[in-house]
Design a protein around this motif. Sequence first.
Motif, PDB file in Angstrom:
ATOM      1  N   LEU A 137       0.803  -1.219   0.000  1.00 30.26           N
ATOM      2  CA  LEU A 137       0.000   0.000   0.000  1.00 30.26           C
ATOM      3  C   LEU A 137       0.836   1.269   0.000  1.00 30.26           C
ATOM      4  CD1 LEU A 137      -2.723  -1.023   2.626  1.00 30.26           C
ATOM      5  CD2 LEU A 137      -2.980  -0.934   0.143  1.00 30.26           C
ATOM      6  N   GLY A 138       2.021   1.202   0.586  1.00 32.03           N
ATOM      7  CA  GLY A 138       2.772   2.427   0.804  1.00 32.03           C
ATOM      8  C   GLY A 138       3.916   2.690  -0.141  1.00 32.03           C
ATOM      9  N   PHE A 139       4.349   1.703  -0.933  1.00 34.05           N
ATOM     10  CA  PHE A 139       5.503   1.888  -1.813  1.00 34.05           C
ATOM     11  C   PHE A 139       5.092   1.745  -3.275  1.00 34.05           C
ATOM     12  CE2 PHE A 139       7.507   0.866   2.188  1.00 34.05           C
ATOM     13  CZ  PHE A 139       8.659   1.645   2.191  1.00 34.05           C
ATOM     14  N   LYS A 140       5.924   2.293  -4.110  1.00 38.11           N
ATOM     15  CA  LYS A 140       5.748   2.153  -5.553  1.00 38.11           C
ATOM     16  C   LYS A 140       6.753   1.121  -6.065  1.00 38.11           C
ATOM     17  CE  LYS A 140       4.466   7.037  -5.813  1.00 38.11           C
ATOM     18  NZ  LYS A 140       4.809   8.384  -6.356  1.00 38.11           N
ATOM     19  N   TYR A 141       6.307   0.213  -6.928  1.00 36.04           N
ATOM     20  CA  TYR A 141       7.175  -0.877  -7.374  1.00 36.04           C
ATOM     21  C   TYR A 141       6.814  -1.263  -8.801  1.00 36.04           C
ATOM     22  CZ  TYR A 141       3.006  -3.036  -5.392  1.00 36.04           C
ATOM     23  OH  TYR A 141       1.713  -3.344  -5.073  1.00 36.04           O
ATOM     24  N   ASP A 142       7.668  -2.127  -9.385  1.00 35.91           N
ATOM     25  CA  ASP A 142       7.468  -2.532 -10.787  1.00 35.91           C
ATOM     26  C   ASP A 142       6.580  -3.776 -10.867  1.00 35.91           C
ATOM     27  OD1 ASP A 142       9.127  -4.530  -9.860  1.00 35.91           O
ATOM     28  OD2 ASP A 142      10.921  -3.746 -10.858  1.00 35.91           O
ATOM     29  N   ALA A 143       6.337  -4.235 -12.096  1.00 31.72           N
ATOM     30  CA  ALA A 143       5.448  -5.377 -12.327  1.00 31.72           C
ATOM     31  C   ALA A 143       6.021  -6.670 -11.759  1.00 31.72           C
ATOM     32  CB  ALA A 143       5.192  -5.529 -13.824  1.00 31.72           C
ATOM     33  N   GLU A 144       7.341  -6.826 -11.808  1.00 33.32           N
ATOM     34  CA  GLU A 144       7.968  -8.046 -11.293  1.00 33.32           C
ATOM     35  C   GLU A 144       7.779  -8.164  -9.784  1.00 33.32           C
ATOM     36  OE1 GLU A 144      12.385 -10.185 -11.234  1.00 33.32           O
ATOM     37  OE2 GLU A 144      12.047  -8.332 -12.384  1.00 33.32           O
ATOM     38  N   THR A 145       7.963  -7.045  -9.094  1.00 39.41           N
ATOM     39  CA  THR A 145       7.744  -7.045  -7.643  1.00 39.41           C
ATOM     40  C   THR A 145       6.286  -7.305  -7.312  1.00 39.41           C
ATOM     41  OG1 THR A 145       9.527  -5.414  -7.424  1.00 39.41           O
ATOM     42  CG2 THR A 145       8.065  -5.703  -5.541  1.00 39.41           C
ATOM     43  N   ARG A 165       3.705   6.645  -0.682  1.00 35.91           N
ATOM     44  CA  ARG A 165       2.330   6.851  -1.128  1.00 35.91           C
ATOM     45  C   ARG A 165       1.470   7.596  -0.114  1.00 35.91           C
ATOM     46  NH1 ARG A 165       0.404   1.266  -4.194  1.00 35.91           N
ATOM     47  NH2 ARG A 165       1.797   1.454  -6.005  1.00 35.91           N
ATOM     48  N   ALA A 166       2.044   7.968   1.035  1.00 35.22           N
ATOM     49  CA  ALA A 166       1.272   8.683   2.050  1.00 35.22           C
ATOM     50  C   ALA A 166       1.183  10.174   1.753  1.00 35.22           C
ATOM     51  CB  ALA A 166       1.882   8.467   3.433  1.00 35.22           C
ATOM     52  N   THR A 167       2.160  10.698   1.028  1.00 38.09           N
ATOM     53  CA  THR A 167       2.170  12.121   0.691  1.00 38.09           C
ATOM     54  C   THR A 167       2.381  12.285  -0.806  1.00 38.09           C
ATOM     55  OG1 THR A 167       4.550  12.211   1.168  1.00 38.09           O
ATOM     56  CG2 THR A 167       3.046  12.841   2.944  1.00 38.09           C
ATOM     57  N   HIS A 168       2.049  13.474  -1.293  1.00 33.33           N
ATOM     58  CA  HIS A 168       2.195  13.737  -2.724  1.00 33.33           C
ATOM     59  C   HIS A 168       3.654  13.969  -3.119  1.00 33.33           C
ATOM     60  CE1 HIS A 168      -2.078  13.871  -3.579  1.00 33.33           C
ATOM     61  NE2 HIS A 168      -2.261  14.638  -2.518  1.00 33.33           N
ATOM     62  N   GLY A 201      -2.572   8.556   2.973  1.00 37.16           N
ATOM     63  CA  GLY A 201      -2.002   9.247   4.124  1.00 37.16           C
ATOM     64  C   GLY A 201      -3.071   9.762   5.068  1.00 37.16           C
ATOM     65  N   LYS A 202      -4.185  10.237   4.523  1.00 37.58           N
ATOM     66  CA  LYS A 202      -5.281  10.709   5.374  1.00 37.58           C
ATOM     67  C   LYS A 202      -5.924   9.564   6.129  1.00 37.58           C
ATOM     68  CE  LYS A 202      -6.130  14.623   2.298  1.00 37.58           C
ATOM     69  NZ  LYS A 202      -6.983  15.175   1.222  1.00 37.58           N
ATOM     70  N   LYS A 203      -5.971   8.396   5.540  1.00 36.13           N
ATOM     71  CA  LYS A 203      -6.504   7.221   6.252  1.00 36.13           C
ATOM     72  C   LYS A 203      -5.573   6.831   7.400  1.00 36.13           C
ATOM     73  CE  LYS A 203      -9.134   5.206   2.404  1.00 36.13           C
ATOM     74  NZ  LYS A 203      -8.952   6.308   1.454  1.00 36.13           N
ATOM     75  N   ILE A 204      -4.275   6.982   7.187  1.00 32.93           N
ATOM     76  CA  ILE A 204      -3.331   6.724   8.280  1.00 32.93           C
ATOM     77  C   ILE A 204      -3.571   7.705   9.420  1.00 32.93           C
ATOM     78  CG2 ILE A 204      -0.891   6.786   8.931  1.00 32.93           C
ATOM     79  CD1 ILE A 204      -0.224   5.829   6.122  1.00 32.93           C
ATOM     80  N   LEU A 205      -3.755   8.982   9.085  1.00 30.71           N
ATOM     81  CA  LEU A 205      -4.042   9.993  10.107  1.00 30.71           C
ATOM     82  C   LEU A 205      -5.304   9.641  10.882  1.00 30.71           C
ATOM     83  CD1 LEU A 205      -3.330  13.522   8.555  1.00 30.71           C
ATOM     84  CD2 LEU A 205      -2.219  12.463  10.513  1.00 30.71           C
ATOM     85  N   LEU A 206      -6.344   9.223  10.167  1.00 31.96           N
ATOM     86  CA  LEU A 206      -7.597   8.880  10.825  1.00 31.96           C
ATOM     87  C   LEU A 206      -7.415   7.684  11.758  1.00 31.96           C
ATOM     88  CD1 LEU A 206     -10.567   9.747  10.869  1.00 31.96           C
ATOM     89  CD2 LEU A 206     -11.025   8.011   9.146  1.00 31.96           C
ATOM     90  N   MET A 207      -6.622   6.706  11.340  1.00 32.25           N
ATOM     91  CA  MET A 207      -6.351   5.552  12.187  1.00 32.25           C
ATOM     92  C   MET A 207      -5.600   5.972  13.452  1.00 32.25           C
ATOM     93  SD  MET A 207      -3.874   2.311  11.423  1.00 32.25           S
ATOM     94  CE  MET A 207      -2.462   3.415  11.571  1.00 32.25           C
TER      95      MET A 207
END
Length: 592
Positions: free
Chosen positions: A28-36, A162-165, A199-205
Amino acid sequence: MRKKLLNIAGYAFFFLSLLSFLLMIYDLGFKYDAETEAAIHHLNSYLLVIFFVALLNRFLAIVVWKARESKSRLTETAVLLFFVVALCMRFFMRSEQLAAIPWISFFNGSVFTYMVFLYVFVLEISRRTFKIYHSRYSPALLFIYSFLILIFAGAGLLLLPRATHNGIGVEDALFTATSAVCITGLAVVDTATYFTPFGKKILLMLIQLGGLGVMTFTSFFALLFQRTSSFQNQLFMQNLVNEDKIGQTFRTLIKIVTLTFIVEAVGVLLIYSSLEHQHFQGSEVDKWWFAIFHAISAFCNAGFSLFSEGLYDVRLRYNYNLQLSIAGLVILGGLGFPVMFNLYKYFKDRLLNIYFRLFSKNQYQYRPRLLVLNSKIVLATSAFLLVTGTVLFALTEFNNALQEHSVYGKMVTAFFGSVTPRSAGFNTVNMAALAPPTILVYLLLMWIGASPASMGGGIKVTTFAVAFLNIVSIGKGRDSLEIMNREVPNESLKRAFGVIFLSFMIIGLNIFLIMLFDPGHDLIRVAFEVFSAFGTVGLSLNFTPELNSFSKAVIMLTMFLGRVGIITFIIGFMTSQKTKRYHYPAENIIIS
């Protein structure tokens, strides 16, 4: 040997649950390629198979092999049945068959996978919470550590790409996490534009967990799915939930969590019904998300908002029904659970009495004094502060902040202006344009704060009331403090004046440190920021983003102390002495 094997299996299952949770966070939090992505998908499948076997075994153990215990484990049995059936459908039905039925295809997606991972992880953490209660650490110290762990974990989650822009610094992430966990609302970055929906969902949690408390939340799930606890566990939780009877400890715990979700659900409906559709670009999802976020933020007295200007945004500034809904949630969150439970018993008994008088031949036995002294003091003092704050706000801001509102709008805005400094942090006026007398009133209200065992901070209304009434009692020459035909013990008086003295020491010291190491700022703005942090209010005179690193650390420490409580912090780190069985000769000290 069997016991050792079971322990090894238990630890292995715990580490697998931790691995699944970390895998979910990475996805949910990182950006990765198709293989990953393909590797993650395969690993998710393997973990699901393991969890399916474990959940199926647990379900069979309860229903088949231990049928006598199935009634006492109804909740756990129902949840296990849901996951077992859903996983059977996922593993033994073809993808085309699942895709043909919309609601069944949900079980083949990543959302359901993460529901399983989260369920297993929370359950494992919750069960191990009971084991922590057997440690040598005091409840106060574990309470403090639980908030520290949540703050650092929250900061780590906010640092995810992915939590911030555009990314966030470690310092700002730690400050934001501290503000969310301590349900304050002070922000060094714009919540509305800086954070992504994730990121806003993390704040709410973090707000929800910070409001309820980590140990309350985990103990609730442990009880819900375990149903058994030792005497030591109940003794540990007794002070945490402020329950007098140890046998009612976990029942009170369940009532706290249940009441929280019920009040927040009602708040969501009220806020949603008060919103105008055109302000959300025609999106029902955004409208519901706004209602959910602000209902939780309001009841937890956090003060975070999804709009850059908060409730002062031109789309919400004149929405008085919305403001009244949020004010109601703030007031309930600030009353505290003991008071709300006591009020429930009071009104329940009153209604039953009326019912039996009208519709029953048997006379209902009325129980007097249902409202305890603590509830009476909280309700009376809170009402006094709300009325006084509303009148003072209306007088000081009549030709300033209230000038652009209608007569009804002036009343609602003045009332909201009295509610929000009592630990809420929402603003419907321009805080930087407030008149100096209003700022002084806000300082007093922020310092007093909300009620004990509530979502709010400050010295608490009971401390203020007891200290004030004790001064009156001294003026009348009385030997003891008597309130409403009850005598207040000296222990409460000592705690009240201790909290007041320590609050002034902490606030004064922190103002001095900020003025010394971050010079060039106006004293009023610095004092307002420190008072707001100590009361976990979240209001600011547009000063928070201007803080340097040292000032941010001071404000974070102030928010933390305001949330956990000064007395709790002292008890946690100071060794208590045994009661002495002797007294020294008394000697008077001149105090005038």
